[in-house]
Design an enzyme around this catalytic site. Structure first.
Site, PDB file in Angstrom:
ATOM      1  N   ASP A   6       0.866  -1.180   0.000  1.00 30.48           N
ATOM      2  CA  ASP A   6       0.000   0.000   0.000  1.00 30.48           C
ATOM      3  C   ASP A   6       0.903   1.230   0.000  1.00 30.48           C
ATOM      4  OD1 ASP A   6      -2.280   1.804   0.458  1.00 30.48           O
ATOM      5  OD2 ASP A   6      -3.337  -0.008   1.041  1.00 30.48           O
ATOM      6  N   HIS A  63      -2.949   3.068  -4.584  1.00 32.36           N
ATOM      7  CA  HIS A  63      -2.389   2.614  -3.300  1.00 32.36           C
ATOM      8  C   HIS A  63      -0.985   2.054  -3.501  1.00 32.36           C
ATOM      9  CE1 HIS A  63      -5.690   3.270  -0.488  1.00 32.36           C
ATOM     10  NE2 HIS A  63      -6.535   2.810  -1.397  1.00 32.36           N
ATOM     11  N   GLU A 117      -9.934   2.525  -5.088  1.00 33.72           N
ATOM     12  CA  GLU A 117      -9.614   3.931  -4.850  1.00 33.72           C
ATOM     13  C   GLU A 117      -8.465   4.478  -5.695  1.00 33.72           C
ATOM     14  OE1 GLU A 117     -11.097   4.316  -0.251  1.00 33.72           O
ATOM     15  OE2 GLU A 117      -9.041   3.652  -0.523  1.00 33.72           O
TER      16      GLU A 117
HETATM   17  C1  TNX Z   1     -10.840   1.764   2.432  1.00 37.95           C
HETATM   18  S1  TNX Z   1     -11.457  -1.155   1.717  1.00 37.95           S
HETATM   19  C2  TNX Z   1      -9.773   1.095   1.883  1.00 37.95           C
HETATM   20  C3  TNX Z   1      -8.555   0.903   2.679  1.00 37.95           C
HETATM   21  C4  TNX Z   1      -8.657   1.570   4.020  1.00 37.95           C
HETATM   22  C5  TNX Z   1     -10.024   1.329   4.599  1.00 37.95           C
HETATM   23  C6  TNX Z   1     -10.217   1.862   5.974  1.00 37.95           C
HETATM   24  C7  TNX Z   1     -10.550  -0.730   0.596  1.00 37.95           C
HETATM   25  C8  TNX Z   1     -10.541  -1.603  -0.532  1.00 37.95           C
HETATM   26  N1  TNX Z   1      -9.845   0.422   0.683  1.00 37.95           N
HETATM   27  O1  TNX Z   1      -7.436   1.352   1.952  1.00 37.95           O
HETATM   28  O2  TNX Z   1      -7.666   1.061   4.846  1.00 37.95           O
HETATM   29  O3  TNX Z   1     -10.979   1.926   3.759  1.00 37.95           O
HETATM   30  O4  TNX Z   1     -11.431   1.460   6.527  1.00 37.95           O
END
Ligand code: TNX
Length: 766
Positions: free
Chosen positions: A190, A265, A330
């Site tokens: 990440d 990420h 994301e």
């Molecule tokens: C969203 S869940 C994210 C993570 C974060 C998390 C915190 C996901 C696929 N992505 O990168 O750690 O929320 O709740």
């Protein structure tokens, strides 16, 4: 004669009490077996109990069972000369309905017989047996036929945001085995750390595994690495570590699913190899949260794909799992929009936009994985721009992504934030260590059905399972990870295993109470939030009495309370039944076990005022998302906290609050106070103005005053404000209150123009 009667009565009593004992023990099995019958004749495991296996392939499980018995009750299983026996037998002729992971377990006075079609089944039978052994080594007589509901029973640990040492991973594998879970998903990469040694790209760990140490600061307040500053905080798994983890997991019938995040990420990877970004960098590994993260892999350069394929080749060598997780969540597309290489790719491939470019990216990676005999799984964002042909989806932003994927015939693992995010608070935030937010108590995890009602029978089959995710932005030690995971993981294990119609939270709770002893024995630092005291109120309209009810989720220990603001102690009164309160009081309560405080101290101010328990008529409906429990929320004498998700705030999305409070009788009124919350980051703003009106007949109203908001909407803090309208003493039966919503988020706000929330709790009449 008398003597014989006495002796037989004694024997009967002894048998009965032994049975009772047996019942208790067997009742602590989690997950609950699909079919479980307890009968009288059990047996005791002692140093004359042997283990027999039907074939060499079971010798590993045999040793495991012997080791666990030694740990649990301190008895060493002999190799020969035994009088009772635990038999492990693989039998391919057992009914198909048991599936690959099902088993049959029979316990009687002579010993135990464990049968299954596969090693997995035998291993799960062993787990049931181990959970049924009591302190004295007694196993109750029982017949069990058991098999899981889902094939993917998962737990994800984020080892990137904080690194967890190999030994802890091995412990987690044991925890999962105990609960018949079969998948450990390791979030290995990440923005805040790359945790896997890759031989071809050594800088991924030399650089990517280390960040500057800002652990003393809040996650979202950590300055990036400054020039000349040394990155000292982090860690990674060598390939030898991984081989050991994978082998250990295999011996517990657990699949390790590795996750290598792409295309977003990826700051840690880009800090090591900036050439695979759109801009070329430079980048540093992030020590905490940054949002949005715009630096992602370049989708235009072919070199990016060679780099990722090289990495995935080593990943495939190390991890035998069918599925390789490629993240996909994301990914901010800002750089793709202005990167000439990415734009060329869009043109050359005839793609419509950056979403389709992401789909191109994932599909290209999928082709590579498929060519190596592996399947791709990713977060639900991989649906955007079109799902890769064979991909499986992990649905986290609710269940919608999972539903869409299942309808399109793709395998799905359900893991929605609402029920599966173990980084969320499991109790009242005041009584919990700092967490990312949210609220996910044990009973909510248990209530989840991973198969949404929307799906038909054919589509349902694509729901392969369920997974809990422990993201670790706010979790930096194994003890804290244990705390966040347990006992919620026990609830998740049960919903992953038993049919939905067999679920019963009260039954689970009663098993969990004794199951905690086993967790203690395993040294698991589980959260005791289930023992925190919840306070509920009820207004008896006939008697005009205000009643307080105290409880804890597991009905655990005894609850003691005070009303004078002092902390409850072992001498404070024990709560036995709802009690009345006649004036505004501070209620403090805690759960006590064996004469010691076991939970945190819950405290709650109860506001007794003239509208306490009064009926509220809604001229505008509140939102279904924030009901605060319904129509009595504004007059129940309990007030919301700065935590918007505490279940106390009634929300109005872009609309005003307009209510009429019926005081029942003509009443003298001096003050009307309306409590409101502002937390601008969550799109919740104070009202522009609050006005109050009075009426005798509920038809014609007279204004008695207004209270304007004086606090800036830009104030970043979470604030509660009382909008107080003071009047000279007036008499009336009805009070109408209107709070005017700001309507939409202001121009400067990240949600500019979107509906704004108005949050109200408690309208106090004095
Ligand atoms: C969203 S869940 C994210 C993570 C974060 C998390 C915190 C996901 C696929 N992505 O990168 O750690 O929320 O709740």
């Amino acid at each position: 004669m008398k003597r014989i009667i006495y002796i037989s009565v004694f024997i009967i009593l002894a048998i009965l009490s032994a049975c009772e004992n047996k019942q208790d023990v067997s009742m602590s099995i989690i997950p609950l077996p699909v079919s479980l019958e307890i009968h009288n004749s059990g047996f005791g495991i002692n140093d004359q109990t042997g283990i027999e296996v039907s074939g060499e392939e079971l010798s590993g499980i045999k040793n495991y069972l012997a080791d666990e018995i030694k740990i649990l009750i301190g008895i060493s299983i002999p190799d020969q000369d035994y009088s009772s026996v635990i038999q492990l037998e693989i039998d391919a002729d057992l009914p198909d309905s048991l599936g690959n992971e099902g088993y049959i377990l029979e316990v009687d006075a002579k010993g135990a017989k464990l049968q299954a079609r596969s090693e997995e089944g035998i291993f799960y039978a062993v787990q049931t047996l181990l959970q049924a052994i009591n302190e004295e080594g007694i196993v109750p007589g029982m017949s069990v036929a058991d098999y899981p509901r889902f094939e993917w029973r998962g737990f994800m640990l984020d080892v990137s945001r904080h690194f967890f040492p190999k030994d802890y991973i091995l412990k987690v594998i044991d925890y999962l085995a105990l609960h018949k879970m079969n998948t450990l998903h390791m979030h290995l990469t990440d923005d805040q750390g790359w945790r896997l040694e890759i031989r071809k790209y050594p800088k991924l760990t030399e650089t990517g595994a280390w960040r500057v140490d800002r652990e003393d600061k809040h996650w979202n307040a950590r300055e990036k690495q400054k020039p000349g500053e040394k990155a000292t905080y982090g860690g990674f798994y060598t390939q030898d570590d991984i081989r050991e983890i994978v082998a250990y997991a295999r011996s517990r019938y657990i699949t390790i699913v590795p996750e290598i995040e792409m295309p977003g990420h990826t700051t840690a990877a880009l800090a090591a190899y900036p050439e695979y970004s759109c801009t070329g960098g430079p980048f540093t590994v992030l020590p905490g949260g940054v949002w949005p993260i715009t630096d992602i892999y370049c989708a235009g350069k072919d070199e990016t794909f060679s780099f990722l394929e090289d990495i995935l080749s080593e990943v495939i060598e190390l991890f035998p799992s069918e599925y390789i997780h490629i993240g996909g969540d994301e990914a901010n597309k800002m750089e793709w929009e202005r990167c000439p290489d990415c734009q060329n790719r869009i043109k050359a491939e005839g793609l419509a936009d950056e979403h389709e470019l992401q789909s191109y990216f994932i599909t290209r990676i999928e082709k590579f994985l498929n060519s190596k005999g592996r399947q791709l799984i990713g977060w639900d964002e991989i649906l955007e721009g079109g799902l890769a042909p064979n991909a499986a989806v992990m649905s986290w932003r609710g269940t919608e992504g999972g539903i869409a994927a299942a309808r399109a015939g793709h395998p799905v693992v359900m893991s929605p934030t609402s029920h599966c995010y173990f980084d969320y608070y499991q109790g009242k935030p005041e009584l919990e260590p700092l967490a990312i937010g949210g609220y996910l108590p044990l009973e909510k995890v248990y209530s989840f059905n991973p198969v949404p009602d929307e799906l038909n029978e054919k589509e349902e089959k694509y729901i392969r399972g369920v997974q809990a995710n422990l993201w670790t932005e706010y979790v930096s030690t194994p003890e804290h990870a244990d705390y966040m995971a347990f006992p919620r993981l026990a609830a998740l294990a049960e919903i992953a295993w038993i049919p939905d119609n067999r679920k019963d939270f009260n039954d689970f709770a009663s098993r969990l109470r004794s199951h905690l002893l086993l967790l203690d024995k395993k040294g698991i630092n589980y959260a005791k939030s289930f023992a925190n005291v919840n306070l509920e109120t009820d207004f008896n309209t006939e008697k005009k009495e205000f009643l307080v009810q105290l409880s804890n989720t597991l009905d655990y220990g005894e609850i003691r309370y005070t009303l004078d603001g002092s902390d409850p102690a072992v001498v404070s009164p024990v709560f036995r039944e709802p009690f009345t309160i006649g004036e505004t009081s501070m209620v403090k309560a805690a759960t006590f076990v064996d004469g010691k405080a076991y939970s945190g101290i819950a405290s709650e101010k109860v506001w007794i005022h003239k509208a306490t328990g009064a009926q509220v008529q809604y001229i505008n409906e509140y939102s279904e998302k924030y009901t605060a429990g319904g129509d009595d929320a504004l007059t129940n004498s309990l007030r919301g906290s700065v935590n918007l998700g505490d279940g106390r705030w009634q929300g109005y999305n872009s609309s005003d609050m307009e209510v009429v409070i019926d005081l029942g009788l003509e009443t003298e009124i001096n003050k009307v106070i309306t409590g409101c919350l502002q937390t601008a980051g969550s799109w919740v703003f104070f009202p522009e103005v609050v006005s109050a009106f009075i009426s005798d007949d509920g038809k014609t109203y007279k204004a008695i005053g207004t209270a304007k908001n004086t606090i800036s909407l830009k104030d970043p803090e979470r604030k509660i404000q009382d909008f107080t309208i003071q009047t000279k003493a007036v008499k009336a039966r009805y009070v109408k209150v209107l709070a005017v919503n700001v309507g939409v988020c202001p121009e400067w706000h990240s949600g500019a123009g979107e509906p704004a929330w108005l949050f109200v709790d408690e309208i106090i009449v004095e």
